[in-house]
Design an enzyme around this catalytic site. Sequence first.
Site, PDB file in Angstrom:
ATOM      1  N   SER A 106       0.832  -1.205   0.000  1.00 61.37           N
ATOM      2  CA  SER A 106       0.000   0.000   0.000  1.00 61.37           C
ATOM      3  C   SER A 106       0.872   1.264   0.000  1.00 61.37           C
ATOM      4  O   SER A 106       1.682   1.459  -0.905  1.00 61.37           O
ATOM      5  CB  SER A 106      -0.950  -0.051   1.201  1.00 61.37           C
ATOM      6  OG  SER A 106      -1.972   0.911   1.108  1.00 61.37           O
ATOM      7  N   ARG A 107       0.747   2.124   0.998  1.00 58.86           N
ATOM      8  CA  ARG A 107       1.580   3.335   1.043  1.00 58.86           C
ATOM      9  C   ARG A 107       3.064   2.968   1.035  1.00 58.86           C
ATOM     10  O   ARG A 107       3.889   3.692   0.455  1.00 58.86           O
ATOM     11  CB  ARG A 107       1.240   4.156   2.290  1.00 58.86           C
ATOM     12  CG  ARG A 107       2.018   5.469   2.434  1.00 58.86           C
ATOM     13  CD  ARG A 107       1.535   6.225   3.669  1.00 58.86           C
ATOM     14  NE  ARG A 107       2.172   7.533   3.829  1.00 58.86           N
ATOM     15  CZ  ARG A 107       3.297   7.743   4.517  1.00 58.86           C
ATOM     16  NH1 ARG A 107       3.908   6.718   5.123  1.00 58.86           N
ATOM     17  NH2 ARG A 107       3.805   8.952   4.630  1.00 58.86           N
TER      18      ARG A 107
END
Length: 295
Positions: A106-107
């Site tokens: 994700s991030r």
Amino acid sequence: METEQAAEAEECAWEVDGLRFAGLAWGPEDGTPVLALHGWMDHAGSFAELAPRLTGCRVMAPDLSGQGLSGHRAAHATYNIWDDLPQLVGLLDLWDWDDCVLLGHSRGANIASLFAAALPEAVRAYVALDSLAPQPIGEDVAATLRAFVQETRFRRSRPPRLFESPGDYIRRRGDKGNAERTGEALAARALVETPHGFRMRGDPRLFASSAVKLSQAQVESVLRAIRSPVLNIWASEGTLHLRPENAGVAERGAELIEDYARLELPGDHHFHLDPATAEPMAAAILDFLDRKGVR
């Protein structure tokens, strides 16, 4: 709820640029170096199911600054996704790693893509979980800056979020679409008990908008600059299912990254915390590293 795999992790701590970093490590010290970067408001414990299954690898997973047990950035500092890059390089220097495999969720995958583009000589391979690179936005820079200023001010002044119990935190994550096992796996490292309840350790400024977001051309420039082989693993009920607009990043990755492979596995956005998915995921990653000659 602590898994058997999480219990095998080594607790670690480092200091880079005056910032205190905590983290977890798995595997033999002479194994293939893997730098694992977790997602937004998660922490190193999100790799507790996957990392120990990466046999022959030395997986180092820092809690990124402002999250988990790591320290918060100074009052005047920011949490843009590129702000972590100098300290990540500093960690590699501390560990005497000339290069490594990047593993990002994700991030953390968005940060890893910037790292791979900026320092291709330091990246043997890049494994991206349920993301690949930042989602580009339009050109309204002024609106983004306004959101950054207003939201940062609001988050700085807002009282900290408190939960009566870890169970309340787990239910809150469930309301946001996380499986119960995800909240259970992350709760202990995400919360600190106070006289008034359980407070989230994460810096509230992480909820604020970034000061600037990358444009389509900038994201394409990042993808084009990645020289390492890339394995992009998506969750069947994850980001692409919830935000179909992100499919464009994956499509551009296939077009612009010279050595790009895409795989889909069952599960939600935190599918790497599901033992049933972590097992085939680890097998796919190890096979990929072997085929690319980097393990």
